[in-house]
Design a protein around this motif. Structure first.
Motif, PDB file in Angstrom:
ATOM      1  N   ARG A 182       0.331  -3.546   2.858  1.00 23.19           N
ATOM      2  CA  ARG A 182      -0.034  -2.133   2.848  1.00 23.19           C
ATOM      3  C   ARG A 182       0.297  -1.528   4.214  1.00 23.19           C
ATOM      4  N   LEU A 183       1.067  -0.477   4.214  1.00 28.15           N
ATOM      5  CA  LEU A 183       1.470   0.168   5.457  1.00 28.15           C
ATOM      6  C   LEU A 183       0.505   1.290   5.813  1.00 28.15           C
ATOM      7  N   LEU A 237      10.745  -3.923   3.823  1.00 31.39           N
ATOM      8  CA  LEU A 237       9.625  -3.886   4.758  1.00 31.39           C
ATOM      9  C   LEU A 237      10.105  -3.495   6.151  1.00 31.39           C
ATOM     10  N   ASP A 238      11.198  -4.104   6.607  1.00 30.73           N
ATOM     11  CA  ASP A 238      11.730  -3.754   7.924  1.00 30.73           C
ATOM     12  C   ASP A 238      12.204  -2.304   7.961  1.00 30.73           C
ATOM     13  N   GLY A 239      12.840  -1.864   6.885  1.00 33.39           N
ATOM     14  CA  GLY A 239      13.279  -0.476   6.825  1.00 33.39           C
ATOM     15  C   GLY A 239      12.109   0.482   6.850  1.00 33.39           C
ATOM     16  N   ALA A 240      11.032   0.139   6.143  1.00 31.07           N
ATOM     17  CA  ALA A 240       9.847   0.994   6.112  1.00 31.07           C
ATOM     18  C   ALA A 240       9.204   1.093   7.497  1.00 31.07           C
ATOM     19  N   ARG A 241       9.101  -0.022   8.181  1.00 27.99           N
ATOM     20  CA  ARG A 241       8.494   0.003   9.516  1.00 27.99           C
ATOM     21  C   ARG A 241       9.340   0.797  10.502  1.00 27.99           C
ATOM     22  N   ALA A 242      10.661   0.707  10.373  1.00 25.84           N
ATOM     23  CA  ALA A 242      11.542   1.487  11.241  1.00 25.84           C
ATOM     24  C   ALA A 242      11.361   2.981  10.973  1.00 25.84           C
ATOM     25  N   ALA A 243      11.229   3.351   9.700  1.00 30.71           N
ATOM     26  CA  ALA A 243      11.036   4.758   9.344  1.00 30.71           C
ATOM     27  C   ALA A 243       9.719   5.292   9.900  1.00 30.71           C
ATOM     28  N   ILE A 244       8.679   4.461   9.869  1.00 31.33           N
ATOM     29  CA  ILE A 244       7.377   4.883  10.407  1.00 31.33           C
ATOM     30  C   ILE A 244       7.464   5.070  11.919  1.00 31.33           C
ATOM     31  N   ARG A 245       8.135   4.160  12.597  1.00 29.10           N
ATOM     32  CA  ARG A 245       8.309   4.321  14.047  1.00 29.10           C
ATOM     33  C   ARG A 245       9.086   5.594  14.379  1.00 29.10           C
ATOM     34  N   ASP A 246       9.934   6.004  13.444  1.00 24.55           N
ATOM     35  CA  ASP A 246      10.750   7.201  13.633  1.00 24.55           C
ATOM     36  C   ASP A 246       9.984   8.481  13.308  1.00 24.55           C
ATOM     37  N   GLY A 247       8.733   8.353  12.858  1.00 23.95           N
ATOM     38  CA  GLY A 247       7.908   9.532  12.626  1.00 23.95           C
ATOM     39  C   GLY A 247       7.631   9.876  11.180  1.00 23.95           C
ATOM     40  N   ALA A 248       8.016   9.030  10.244  1.00 26.36           N
ATOM     41  CA  ALA A 248       7.772   9.324   8.833  1.00 26.36           C
ATOM     42  C   ALA A 248       6.286   9.329   8.529  1.00 26.36           C
ATOM     43  N   GLU A 249       5.858  10.331   7.756  1.00 24.39           N
ATOM     44  CA  GLU A 249       4.459  10.425   7.346  1.00 24.39           C
ATOM     45  C   GLU A 249       4.241   9.899   5.928  1.00 24.39           C
ATOM     46  N   ILE A 250       5.309   9.796   5.182  1.00 21.37           N
ATOM     47  CA  ILE A 250       5.238   9.286   3.816  1.00 21.37           C
ATOM     48  C   ILE A 250       6.600   8.687   3.470  1.00 21.37           C
ATOM     49  N   LEU A 251       6.604   7.565   2.760  1.00 16.36           N
ATOM     50  CA  LEU A 251       7.847   6.865   2.466  1.00 16.36           C
ATOM     51  C   LEU A 251       8.191   6.974   0.983  1.00 16.36           C
ATOM     52  N   LEU A 252       9.452   7.258   0.709  1.00 15.11           N
ATOM     53  CA  LEU A 252       9.989   7.244  -0.638  1.00 15.11           C
ATOM     54  C   LEU A 252      10.862   6.007  -0.758  1.00 15.11           C
ATOM     55  N   LEU A 253      10.438   5.093  -1.580  1.00 14.90           N
ATOM     56  CA  LEU A 253      11.155   3.831  -1.745  1.00 14.90           C
ATOM     57  C   LEU A 253      12.166   3.991  -2.870  1.00 14.90           C
ATOM     58  N   ASP A 254      13.438   3.980  -2.502  1.00 10.34           N
ATOM     59  CA  ASP A 254      14.502   4.109  -3.480  1.00 10.34           C
ATOM     60  C   ASP A 254      14.731   2.757  -4.136  1.00 10.34           C
ATOM     61  N   ASP A 255      14.295   2.615  -5.381  1.00  9.29           N
ATOM     62  CA  ASP A 255      14.302   1.342  -6.091  1.00  9.29           C
ATOM     63  C   ASP A 255      13.202   0.448  -5.486  1.00  9.29           C
ATOM     64  N   PHE A 282      10.939  -1.441  -7.403  1.00  8.55           N
ATOM     65  CA  PHE A 282       9.761  -1.650  -8.249  1.00  8.55           C
ATOM     66  C   PHE A 282       9.515  -3.134  -8.482  1.00  8.55           C
ATOM     67  N   GLN A 283      10.586  -3.925  -8.498  1.00 10.85           N
ATOM     68  CA  GLN A 283      10.442  -5.373  -8.680  1.00 10.85           C
ATOM     69  C   GLN A 283      10.452  -6.135  -7.353  1.00 10.85           C
ATOM     70  N   ASP A 284      10.361  -5.431  -6.228  1.00  3.49           N
ATOM     71  CA  ASP A 284      10.308  -6.078  -4.916  1.00  3.49           C
ATOM     72  C   ASP A 284       8.841  -6.246  -4.523  1.00  3.49           C
ATOM     73  N   PRO A 285       8.390  -7.476  -4.272  1.00  2.00           N
ATOM     74  CA  PRO A 285       6.966  -7.702  -4.011  1.00  2.00           C
ATOM     75  C   PRO A 285       6.531  -7.496  -2.566  1.00  2.00           C
ATOM     76  N   ALA A 286       7.414  -6.993  -1.704  1.00  2.00           N
ATOM     77  CA  ALA A 286       7.092  -6.964  -0.282  1.00  2.00           C
ATOM     78  C   ALA A 286       6.064  -5.899   0.087  1.00  2.00           C
ATOM     79  N   ASP A 327       1.632   3.009  -3.166  1.00  2.80           N
ATOM     80  CA  ASP A 327       0.513   3.912  -3.432  1.00  2.80           C
ATOM     81  C   ASP A 327       0.747   4.711  -4.708  1.00  2.80           C
ATOM     82  N   LEU A 328       2.012   4.853  -5.082  1.00  5.70           N
ATOM     83  CA  LEU A 328       2.366   5.491  -6.348  1.00  5.70           C
ATOM     84  C   LEU A 328       3.688   4.890  -6.803  1.00  5.70           C
ATOM     85  N   SER A 329       3.734   4.430  -8.045  1.00  8.82           N
ATOM     86  CA  SER A 329       4.964   3.854  -8.609  1.00  8.82           C
ATOM     87  C   SER A 329       5.405   4.694  -9.796  1.00  8.82           C
ATOM     88  N   LEU A 330       6.630   5.181  -9.718  1.00 13.15           N
ATOM     89  CA  LEU A 330       7.189   6.029 -10.761  1.00 13.15           C
ATOM     90  C   LEU A 330       8.405   5.326 -11.362  1.00 13.15           C
TER      91      LEU A 330
END
Length: 332
Positions: free
Chosen positions: A43-44, A126-144, A146-150, A154-157
């Protein structure tokens, strides 16, 4: 996926070929389940919205991510998009720069999406998400993913093409699914089907009883760019999940479509292929046209010869999606 899907994947009830492959499909589904069960689901510190699918291949995830990025940005949020960058070559988290990167480096979809929000590409989400947060992201949109367990979502569409639905309902290689529909419903928060009204009606008739979460319906509509397509003589080419949908859109706009060249999803544009398309267009006195996603992969010199038809996701009613987003945004 880069290869054209077998036709029998979309035949209901399942064909003989699909039936024979059912044991392998069961093994594939079991493997997906085991991989998901082993995941730590970290959980980030910012919310993660996953836009994924059950089907292999194109379902409309990219337009959905773009629509969410635009909606969140209009609300004053600072979203960032995280992607694996299918077909790219980066080996560490990289923020996509359309002036510096090519589709061969970061993937065509990240390059397209970078016009709407910061996009981070990395072999590890996970590494990409952490880099985005360090860059100032307030919310992450995960492109694809859904089958990645890392990552914890908070919302899965789940996004699905209304015309194709979930195919014959079977997993790879007997059908188009990465996991059974029932398993996907147990883990997602909503389903977004994309297509015109007639296809939406058919999707509801076929799959409505299997959908146990909120069901949203959207459609891809051509973006008004000032080009009058009526009567234009065109030679179209497309390397997307379902090229025939692109060709149908051009015809619906009144274009005189000489021919449509259906390429595999993400298929490389070799010099021989481009030369052939150019020669055929010249001989037919036709203008070359392609999709936005394909256009970003073209060499700059050839790109100047080609028109692109952008499409955007439209919802008749955004309130259902806003209701899903509100609890997520309230925690950011």
């Amino acid at each position: 996926m880069s290869r054209r899907a077998p036709a029998f994947w979309f035949i209901r009830p399942a064909s003989t070929a699909a039936t024979l492959l059912r044991p392998l499909a069961a093994l594939y589904a079991a493997g997906t389940a085991r991989r998901l069960a082993r995941g730590r689901r970290i959980r980030l510190e910012v919310p993660v919205i996953c836009v994924g699918n059950l089907n292999a291949g194109g379902t409309g995830k990219t337009p959905t991510v773009i629509a969410l990025a635009q909606r969140l940005g209009a609300q004053g949020r600072k979203p960032a998009i995280v992607s694996r960058g299918y077909g790219g070559t980066v080996s560490e988290p990289t923020r996509v720069d359309e002036r510096r990167h090519s589709a061969a480096e970061v993937g065509d979809e990240p390059l397209l999406m970078s016009a709407f929000a910061p996009v981070w590409v990395a072999p590890s989400r996970l590494d990409g998400a952490r880099a985005a947060i360090r860059d100032g992201a307030e919310i992450l949109l995960l492109d694809d993913g859904f089958q990645d367990p890392a990552l914890h979502h908070d919302l899965s569409l789940i996004v699905v093409d209304a015309a194709k639905g979930f195919g014959n309902g079977l997993c790879i290689p007997a059908g188009p699914l990465r996991e059974p529909v029932s398993a996907g419903m147990a883990r997602c928060d909503a389903v977004m089907s994309i297509g015109p009204p007639a296809m939406q009606d058919r999707f509801r008739t076929t799959w409505g009883s299997a959908i146990t979460v909120p069901h949203l319906a959207g459609a891809l509509a051509p973006l008004q760019t000032g080009i009058d397509w009526q009567g234009q003589r065109l030679l179209a080419f497309a390397g997307i999940g379902h090229p025939e949908k692109f060709f149908a859109t051009l015809r619906d706009l009144g274009a005189d479509l000489v021919r449509g060249e259906a390429l595999d999803d993400h298929q490389p544009f070799t010099p021989a292929l481009l030369q052939r398309l150019s020669a055929e267009a010249t001989a037919a006195a036709a203008q070359l046209v392609t999709t936005e996603k394909d256009a970003v992969r073209l060499p700059p010199d050839f790109r100047r010869q080609v028109l692109a038809l952008p499409v955007r996701l439209e919802l008749a009613d955004w309130s259902a999606l806003d209701a899903l987003l509100q609890p997520v945004l309230g925690s950011s």
